[in-house]
Scaffold this motif. Sequence first.
Motif, PDB file in Angstrom:
ATOM      1  N   ILE A 192       0.688  -1.155  -0.124  1.00  0.00           N
ATOM      2  CA  ILE A 192       0.106   0.035   0.130  1.00  0.00           C
ATOM      3  C   ILE A 192       0.929   1.339   0.122  1.00  0.00           C
ATOM      4  CG2 ILE A 192      -1.960   1.251   1.194  1.00  0.00           C
ATOM      5  CD1 ILE A 192      -2.728  -1.531   0.157  1.00  0.00           C
ATOM      6  N   VAL A 213      -7.237  -3.908   2.398  1.00  0.00           N
ATOM      7  CA  VAL A 213      -5.903  -4.690   2.359  1.00  0.00           C
ATOM      8  C   VAL A 213      -6.289  -6.192   2.272  1.00  0.00           C
ATOM      9  CG1 VAL A 213      -3.864  -5.361   3.404  1.00  0.00           C
ATOM     10  CG2 VAL A 213      -4.528  -2.790   3.145  1.00  0.00           C
ATOM     11  N   THR A 218      -8.429  -7.173  -0.740  1.00  0.00           N
ATOM     12  CA  THR A 218      -7.223  -7.162  -2.122  1.00  0.00           C
ATOM     13  C   THR A 218      -6.327  -8.217  -1.881  1.00  0.00           C
ATOM     14  OG1 THR A 218      -7.503  -4.904  -1.904  1.00  0.00           O
ATOM     15  CG2 THR A 218      -5.763  -5.783  -3.264  1.00  0.00           C
ATOM     16  N   ASN A 232      -0.932  -0.220  -4.727  1.00  0.00           N
ATOM     17  CA  ASN A 232      -1.891   0.669  -4.848  1.00  0.00           C
ATOM     18  C   ASN A 232      -1.926   1.825  -3.904  1.00  0.00           C
ATOM     19  OD1 ASN A 232      -4.052  -1.865  -6.325  1.00  0.00           O
ATOM     20  ND2 ASN A 232      -3.767   0.054  -6.978  1.00  0.00           N
ATOM     21  N   ILE A 256      -7.550   1.477  -2.153  1.00  0.00           N
ATOM     22  CA  ILE A 256      -7.515   0.341  -1.627  1.00  0.00           C
ATOM     23  C   ILE A 256      -8.791   0.538  -0.365  1.00  0.00           C
ATOM     24  CG2 ILE A 256      -6.762  -1.393   0.152  1.00  0.00           C
ATOM     25  CD1 ILE A 256      -6.161  -1.607  -2.845  1.00  0.00           C
TER      26      ILE A 256
END
Lengths: 212, 831, 432
Positions: free
Chosen positions: C82, C109, C112, C210, C215
């Motif tokens: 991240i 998170v 994902t 990302n 996110i």
Amino acid sequence: MSVATVISDWSAPNQERARTLLEAYPERRSAAMPLLYLASLEHGHLTPAAMAQVAELTGLTSAQVQSVASFYTMYKRDHVGRYLISVCTSISCFLMGADDVLEAIEEETGTPDGTTSSDGTFSVEHVECIGACGGAPAVQVNYELVEGVAPERGATLCRWLRESSPEVVVTDEMQKYFGGVRSFDWGITETVGAIAPVPAFGPYGSTGEESA
Amino acid sequence: MPEQPPPEMVTISLDGQEIEVPQGEYIIKAAEDQGTYIPRFCYHSRMKPVGLCRMCLVEVETPRGRILTTACNTPVAPEMIVDTESAVVQKAQEGILEFLLINHPLDCPVCDKGGECPLQDQTVAYGPGESRFVEEKRHFEKPIPLSDIVLMDRERCILCARCTRFSEEVSGDPLIEFVGRGNQTHVITFPDEPFASYFSGNTVQICPVGALTAKPYRFKARPWDLEAIESVSMVDASGASISIETSQNEVVRINGVDNDATNHGWLSDKDRFVFQAIHSENRLATPLIRDDAGDLQPASWGDALDRVADALGSVRGDEVASIGGANNTNEEAFALGKFLRTVVVTPHIDAQVGDALNPEFLAGVTPRAEIGDLDGAATILVWAGDLKEEFPTLFLRVRHAVTQMGAKLIVVHPRRTGLDNIAAEKITYRPGEGPEVVRKLTAQGDQDYGAVRDLLTAGPVIALVGLTGRAEDPRLAEAVAAYALGLPGSKVLPLARRANVFGALDMGLAPTLLPGRVPVKSESGRAELESHWGPLPGEAGLDTAGIIAGLAAGDLKALLLVGADPVRDGRNPDAVRAALDAAEFVVSLDMFLNDSNQQASVILPVDGFAETEGTVTNIEGRVQKVNRILPGPGQSRALWSILDELSSRMGGQLGAGDGPAIAKEIALVAPAYRSMTWDRLEWGPERDGVVMPDRDGVQELRFVPDDSGLRPTAGRLALHSGRVLYDGGTRNTQSPALAGLTPDPAVYLHPRDASALALADGQEVDVAGEFGTVRLRLELDPSLAEGSAYVPANLDSTWVLGVPDVVTVEAQSSKGKKNEKKKGKKKGAGE
Amino acid sequence: MTSFPMILTERMTAHPADSHLLDRYEATGGYETLRQALLSMKPEEIVEQVKAANIQGRGGAAFPAGIKWGFLAPIEPRYLVINGDESEPGTFKDRQLLERDPHQLIEGVVLTSFAIGANHAFIYIRGEYPKPARRVQQAVEAAYAKGYLGQNILGSGFDLDVMVHLGGGAYICGEETALLNSLEGLRGEPRLKPPFPAVEGLYAKPTIVNNVETISNIPWIVANGGDAYAAIGDVDSVGTRLFSLSGHVKKPGNVEVPMGLTWRELIYDIGGGIRDDNELKAWVPGGASAPWFVAEHLDTKVTKDDCAKAGSMLGSGAVIVMDETTNVVAAAHRIVKFFSHESCGQCTPCREGTTWLERILWRLLNRAGRPSDIDLLLDVCDGISPGLAWPPRMTTICPLGPSAVSPITSIMTHFREEVESMIPGLQEVASA
Ligand SMILES: Cc1cc2nc3c(=O)[nH]c(=O)nc-3n(C[C@H](O)[C@H](O)[C@H](O)COP(=O)(O)O)c2cc1C
Ligand code: SF4
Ligand code: FES
């Protein structure tokens, strides 16, 4: 060489933190950055001896560690004062008068930009954007943020630091007394803060009580 | 050359021309091979591209339109359209040059690189006219020493990162690095940790500007004054290609030459700077004869040669012996062998001195690996001396194979080596217990070394086999090779260190070998040679140890020392000295006085490195051409011409009038060298050298080692007498750049051994063995096997110890100390 | 403005005191999506939803997240990283998301990581953000304690470890490959691409990078479906976005708005207009890297495509407003100085060029400019970004160098006379 031998001059909790950091990452070398903070904390700043220790711990050469450390602005390889005052002079703060804030702080502390006061109380630096543009002009003390710092407030903040010389620099406390407009609503007040010019984050540097 | 599948070819368009290039090749290389040079600074063909100078920008047509991209890291793809000269490209390149120059000091007139500087050249070729930069340039302190050898001028540096990448990627000792960032970035060492790399000189060579300079060359010459010739380094037997550069009859610089087969262009600092020794004021420049008072006096060649001819003529041929010849060319070695076998008529010939491996093994182990085979190896086994110390450029090739080509490395050695940090497995054993390790590796179901044996099931296996130290039984290497040859797809690269020792053996400078890898005991081989040379002794001669014993016993009367110093290199220095004293006549052919030839009756000065032309043969059996670029000092002469003249004085006929003539004779009489000519090596595709065996099917000797049945022999403190790169040898000590780099002598013990002996780190201790005692500083070394002591060989004091199997180490041995002193005195008086 | 769901900031607006705490998060439906998804969805289904949502990355490049996830090489292990390095001048939106709603990010998170098959995620937060980092760390620990992180999350058999990593003070570490180098303990220098991180990222393993905001949207997308997300905003640029308003606006701060308003609405209606009711001179629409807009762009729509057509970008969502009192050369100098200071120094044009530009502008500011400096400025810019077009062509490895060109082409395009008036020689010509 074992971790313990390399950093036998560190405080026991920091030795433990170092060990945890070394184990936490998939590769030892990744622990270099957090260890550099920890070493700075232990040695006051990032001395050659501190870098050599980090090299030993991470399996790098000292030259490699120096190379990494010198890439980043927050690893201070020269002596730093007790309170590191970082004044943002990037575009948004500049538009809102940051240069005057810097000047006021230099004057109040008698410490020109990029230097450390002779009594070791202050280091003053101008820095690039610290992500507080909605609360410009912004200042950090030991990386703890104060937003909406007009020049005279900056000076008062420094005077307060000198006079009451707080052990722990707490962002919410400083914001309450010396801050102004904020980038957003900060919510409840915290009492966690920095004990040294190293960012106050779990594995190093932070102290005080976590907010409820 | 090791076979490699031919690369798949793709067609691309380069500046409007359709060309065929290997798939996946970087544009910069593909274009260069086709004659289109794309300017560059950071790209180096032997390192991974980093694309940071941005000089090599080209335009490439893509589905998303024309893009600017760096040619150094963009691989070609089928149908790719590349434009290297468009207006956009030219403008961009001009821009990069201007950017590079704004902070460049432009001190070309006083810069070592001036005249051969890519920045200077490309500015002329691609650059803008004048600078539009009116502000003050970036300033740094002018050249600061990074080490005893290398200086850094950061104002000239263009931050191409070639030097830092070399140290990290190629040599593996990242001691110089970028510091700071952005416009403040510069290259420097860590405070108080100098750039003490064996390979530091390479960074000077590949620096595209004059930022890195080497002390031995600074301000010595300007490129346009230089005369250069290609040759081969004689520091070790790996055959690194070099160019020797002279100015006014003085060698001023040696650079690596990129030879795909050997050194990839890299050199050790010893390869690079050892040339200084040839200009030493201590070089012998005139023949010397010992007068009646025992002093050496300058003499004419005539007198000196008469004296030698008389002495050699007054004893029986087989009362004469010869030691040395491994530092000479093949032609010189051949002339020496022929002189000894046909004029003097003696079989007592040995080119190897203190660290002899079986010559038949070295010359004939089969199948023998080439250095290039390392790149295709699945597993590499190194059971030899520390390559970093003994074979520095070969060390880099092993590193390359492991770190870039994915080979798995196993190192077997009595202590840490330079390769350990990239080794998948390491076996450390006590000197003398090697046979036990071989047995465990061989034995089915043995519990030890499981991981090592697992790795060794994956072939091809390339085994580098040599002596780990001087105290090692030489037969161990044969046992290791025998074991290795049983591994899947294996080949062995036998290692002996001295410059042209393989050439010397091939030329017959061994008690058991005739020229061309023919064993003396081979009737047919000998008969073949006799058809050219007439009758030859049919028995094998004595090796160096036998010769020393023979001299001491009086069986041998006269000795030739050819560039050899057996006192320093011998197992028992005192015994060697005594044997030399006992000889009736010793003649030394050498470049310097040394511990062995001080007492010779006659000393003849010979031409050396860069002063003679001929061929040399490396560990692979690769024959390469070495060249002459300047005459030897004073009256010194080529070895072959000395021997030729000596022969006629002795009533013989050597027919060694010049190098080419000898080369022809080698081709005629030495089976393995039958197709070899200087011409082949000088031009065309074989300039990188030719590996002789197996090429024409004429290699005579096929030595397949068998388990020698060795049993472990270590005593309590088994001696590990390992070589170091910068030793106390003549060439080092006579090269100012290297002389100071010799490590301080010390004895190394495992901490547990030291504490058992109640000895502390840094303490002065007496190390005593069968042949002598020496006082050394103790260093703790946990990398050693317990029960052993490491003493670096041939440092200024350590050589006195000789090479006993075991030593004792104690805090103070007043007795030993006194004895040693007395002995020294007595000997001195007797000499 | 039509009504729209507050995807990112609803909780922190409704519960300013404790929106960062787990209790509040759970009490407002937090981690329910995760529980549902782990038990009932396949990883591919989540990827499909994110693809359908058509959410563009919020870190600056606006690359569709779902498509990026689809590029992952089929190699294990994989990593999720991240990007919380947020250092683009004018940007402070991620700071608010980290500080005020860390669990929203953490839930994103986990979702994902589950979707892309990663068992190890890193949250890289810039070093100057200790408080946000503390809040995230605290949230991570709370999530571990409740079984939202760690082994066998919520009994699903899925494992995930999350580490918070603090940067060291280097803007360039926001560039994803520089960030990965930094995370590996190296200098934060951008890598050559290809290979892209999805193929060779952290420790040379497939990695998705990302932005924090990107996110933070994932829980909502998974809960409500990709189509619901895609229905918000404009045709191509969808969803809501967090914009950071700063400079000479009356109401600076972060605002969550649906994509597709006009700049006029954003600056005047939401930002409250210009301070002291001064004239608007220019604004930076998407962080310091973006070319400036001026009054004529006020009715341009706030979408990726409309901004690109008008010659700029939404970038990091930082809107920096300058009123009539602004000396544009001084403002441009300040921005160029930033890029020069933050250049990693690898590329010749960026290292040398940005410094050179800064020094020329400095001369102009100090009335020491020369008439030839106008051409020189543009030519130096051309050396970094050939053709000075938008989007920029680059002679550099990463877009940082060309970013320094934006303010200069901006002032040359919109305020050339003002620039010339600062150069002594040209001043006279102008006044004659
Ligand atoms: C110079 C530079 C700085 C960047 N800084 C950031 C940053 O601070 N935060 C961020 O999320 N992305 C930043 N990016 C973009 C990242 O490289 C990357 O595109 C992004 O993190 C991907 O996340 P997203 O797809 O969710 O936007 C930066 C890019 C460049 C070239
Ligand atoms: S453009 Fe600048 S910041 Fe980006 S890689 Fe090149 S030098 Fe570094
Ligand atoms: S040679 Fe390609 S970027 Fe330097």
